[in-house]
Design a protein around this motif. Structure first.
Motif, mmCIF file in Angstrom:
data_model
loop_
_atom_site.group_PDB
_atom_site.id
_atom_site.type_symbol
_atom_site.label_atom_id
_atom_site.label_comp_id
_atom_site.label_asym_id
_atom_site.label_seq_id
_atom_site.Cartn_x
_atom_site.Cartn_y
_atom_site.Cartn_z
ATOM 1 N N ARG A 128 -5.139 14.165 36.340
ATOM 2 C CA ARG A 128 -6.409 13.387 36.079
ATOM 3 C C ARG A 128 -7.197 13.312 36.964
ATOM 4 N N GLY A 132 -10.721 14.943 37.808
ATOM 5 C CA GLY A 132 -11.750 13.978 37.561
ATOM 6 C C GLY A 132 -11.731 13.911 35.747
ATOM 7 N N VAL A 133 -10.576 13.711 35.299
ATOM 8 C CA VAL A 133 -10.850 13.727 33.830
ATOM 9 C C VAL A 133 -10.331 12.274 33.284
ATOM 10 N N GLU A 134 -10.812 11.871 32.338
ATOM 11 C CA GLU A 134 -10.696 10.572 31.703
ATOM 12 C C GLU A 134 -9.847 10.814 30.834
ATOM 13 N N ASN A 135 -8.670 9.639 30.779
ATOM 14 C CA ASN A 135 -7.509 9.794 29.394
ATOM 15 C C ASN A 135 -8.316 9.306 28.467
ATOM 16 N N ASP A 136 -8.309 10.057 27.324
ATOM 17 C CA ASP A 136 -8.832 9.380 26.256
ATOM 18 C C ASP A 136 -8.033 9.273 24.910
ATOM 19 N N PHE A 137 -6.691 9.297 25.238
ATOM 20 C CA PHE A 137 -5.487 8.948 24.154
ATOM 21 C C PHE A 137 -5.688 7.451 24.103
ATOM 22 N N THR A 138 -5.157 6.965 22.931
ATOM 23 C CA THR A 138 -4.726 5.600 22.669
ATOM 24 C C THR A 138 -3.722 5.268 23.237
ATOM 25 N N GLU A 141 -0.854 6.795 21.204
ATOM 26 C CA GLU A 141 -0.876 8.381 21.141
ATOM 27 C C GLU A 141 0.085 8.646 22.500
ATOM 28 N N LEU A 145 3.413 10.698 23.058
ATOM 29 C CA LEU A 145 3.520 12.256 23.817
ATOM 30 C C LEU A 145 4.492 12.053 24.794
ATOM 31 N N PHE B 8 -14.865 18.020 30.201
ATOM 32 C CA PHE B 8 -13.910 18.843 30.549
ATOM 33 C C PHE B 8 -13.114 18.377 31.816
ATOM 34 N N SER B 9 -14.158 18.291 32.795
ATOM 35 C CA SER B 9 -13.933 17.917 34.044
ATOM 36 C C SER B 9 -15.042 17.564 34.941
ATOM 37 N N ASN B 10 -14.848 16.783 35.977
ATOM 38 C CA ASN B 10 -15.979 16.850 36.862
ATOM 39 C C ASN B 10 -16.392 18.018 37.762
ATOM 40 N N VAL B 36 -2.846 15.419 29.459
ATOM 41 C CA VAL B 36 -4.133 14.685 30.435
ATOM 42 C C VAL B 36 -5.166 14.278 29.293
ATOM 43 N N SER B 37 -5.606 14.808 28.510
ATOM 44 C CA SER B 37 -6.719 14.199 27.671
ATOM 45 C C SER B 37 -6.697 15.092 26.317
ATOM 46 N N ARG B 38 -7.057 14.502 25.198
ATOM 47 C CA ARG B 38 -7.493 15.191 24.086
ATOM 48 C C ARG B 38 -8.256 16.385 24.370
ATOM 49 N N HIS B 78 -1.130 15.695 16.132
ATOM 50 C CA HIS B 78 -1.925 14.237 16.244
ATOM 51 C C HIS B 78 -3.307 14.465 15.402
#
Lengths: 160, 362
Positions: A128, A132-138, A141, A145, B8-10, B36-38, B78
């Protein structure tokens, strides 16, 4: 229709100017491997200094070094290993983006594989941060996972 | 349509990231990427990356016609609640669930002997003392009685032999096959009746068998040839890559004879033990082979969420065969011995498996 750049002399060099104002020389045959550069040459002519706004003096020499080897057909696994050996993950990232911008296919492919190799056994948090990605899972969740995927979270390297 | 670009990514867009993700050759890394993310998880699913990775690892999976999930109640991805998912999207999520679970097995360091039963040998010298069943026994000497299979004798060294086995699971990953040739200590000079080289085939029973014609099996994998040493030890033959055996049939081909028996001047091949080291994918996975095409349906049973672990042969529930198959096996064994169907066999030892396949039968 732009004419093909004359390849009458194999020692013809092209001047490239980086985004931070430095100029580097590259052989015309090497420049041909970078499609963006070739397009600019076709549009502007090969006598003019080609501006590369998104590439900087830190990475361009490395790219030139790679393609210098490429035109002599000397790129080996050993050369490639040596090429990235002392680069940290951020430096590889910068090179990768530059190769993408320059449409330098061979280098781009090689660096994609290298980034994938570097991600091996890195933690989710590291990935991440790197991308540069934000974690958008609750949180629920996320823990679900982790539970499901517990088998793949073993053997993670310490974050550098 | 989801717009990936913004979140997606920066510094990565979907195309460049796809390039990188496709280079990942460890299923665990792909799984972490999807944690990593949804957006990234959706990206992995919608680009079929789990399936592609499994296909790269096991080209045998290219014969999967479709994937079925059994006993799935309550197990949903999910993001699947709600009816907005298209058929295509549901199929992609199903593929992802099944193939990412499949990939777990590939990573397991556990390997065990996957041979469950002997089916038949191309020839047998003295039946039943030297039958193929003896090769399932690890020891070559049990309380003074030797345990080995012997081929019939030939004067031509180039006459090959085959040993055919049924694996413990209809779908297995096989990594290595181990063979111990037999050394006849009771003969002068203690000759070792090895073969010059070996080769392995894997496949399934032909869907329809009208008579006991030449080829009962469809072979979907043939290994390279391995030289065999004339040495009395368990020799290991590691396959160049782990192979997915679909259909549960393994054949060992023994090529070229090297040892002559002094008594009759004929050349024989004798084997004391055979093992196939790998991972059983049942009961979590089973297969249905579709007719002559050799394509198959891969079924994932959500009730069976076991880790790959060593199971003994006694857990015969895992051997997914139906009555027809067992009957054919018995006939083949009888045919190979030159006797009637199941005469002379200790029937208690070889009972028909009581695990019954679902609706779809061969």
């Amino acid at each position: 229709m732009a004419q093909e750049a004359s390849s009458s002399t194999s020692s013809k060099t092209i001047s490239l100017k980086t985004g931070d104002g430095e100029i580097f020389e590259i052989e015309a045959s090497a420049a041909k491997q970078m499609k963006t550069v070739q397009r600019l040459i076709d549009d502007l002519g090969d006598d003019i200094t080609i501006p590369l706004h998104n590439v900087f003096s830190k990475e361009l020499p490395k790219i030139i070094e790679y393609y210098k080897k490429d035109i002599t057909g000397e790129i080996t696994k050993d050369f490639e290993a040596e090429f990235v050996k002392d680069l940290n993950d951020d430096e590889v990232k910068v090179l990768f983006l530059a190769a993408n911008y320059l449409d330098a296919n061979k280098l781009f492919e090689f660096l994609s594989q290298n980034i994938a190799d570097r991600l091996e056994s890195k933690s989710v948090e590291y990935v991440r941060k790197y991308f540069g990605v934000e974690n958008d899972f609750t949180p629920e969740e996320e823990s679900k996972l982790r539970e499901e995927r517990a088998w793949s979270f073993r053997g993670i390297k310490e974050d550098e | 349509m989801m717009d990936h670009r913004n979140d997606f990514s920066n510094w990565l867009d979907p195309d460049t990231s796809l390039k990188i993700f496709k280079c990942l050759d460890d299923p665990a890394d792909l799984v972490r990427v999807s944690c990593v993310s949804r957006t990234w998880r959706d990206f992995v699913v919608e680009n079929g990356l789990s399936k592609q990775l499994c296909l790269r690892m096991f080209p045998q999976l290219s014969r999967v016609a479709c994937v079925v999930e059994l006993n799935q109640n309550g197990v949903k991805g999910h993001a699947e609640v709600g009816s907005s998912r298209s058929m295509e999207s549901l199929a992609l999520w199903k593929d992802h669930r099944v193939f990412s679970y499949f990939a777990r097995f590939c990573l397991s360091p556990i390997a065990m002997d996957c041979i469950a039963k002997a089916i038949c040998a191309s020839s047998t010298d003295n039946f039943p003392q030297e039958s193929i069943d003896q090769t399932l026994e690890e020891r070559d000497n049990i309380a003074g009685r030797f345990s080995y299979w012997s081929s019939s004798g030939q004067s031509n060294p180039n006459v090959p032999e085959t040993l055919t086995y049924q694996l413990a699971s209809q779908i297995c990953i096989i990594k290595e096959i181990n063979i111990q040739p037999f050394q006849a200590h009771f003969q002068m000079g203690s000759p070792i009746y090895s073969a010059k080289s070996v080769r392995f085939k894997m496949g399934h029973l032909k869907a329809s068998l009208n008579d006991l014609s030449d080829e009962m099996f469809v072979w979907t994998y043939t290994s390279p040839e391995f030289p065999m040493a004339q040495e009395n030890r368990l020799q290991k033959f590691m396959l160049p890559e782990p192979v997915l055996c679909i259909g549960g049939i393994l054949q060992v081909e023994l090529l070229e004879r090297v040892q002559r028996q002094e008594m009759d001047g004929l050349l024989y091949i004798c084997v004391s033990h055979v093992q196939a080291q790998g991972i059983q994918l049942s009961p979590a996975f089973t297969v249905d082979i579709l007719g002559p095409s050799g394509m198959f349906v891969l079924k994932r049973d959500h009730r069976a969420n076991c880790q790959p672990s060593a199971t003994s042969e006694d857990e015969s529930g895992e051997i997914t065969t139906d009555g027809d198959f067992q009957q054919i096996v018995d006939i083949l064994r009888g045919h190979a011995m030159g006797i009637g169907a199941v005469d002379g066999w200790d029937e208690e030892e070889y009972e028909v498996d009581d695990f019954v396949e679902d609706d779809d039968v061969l």
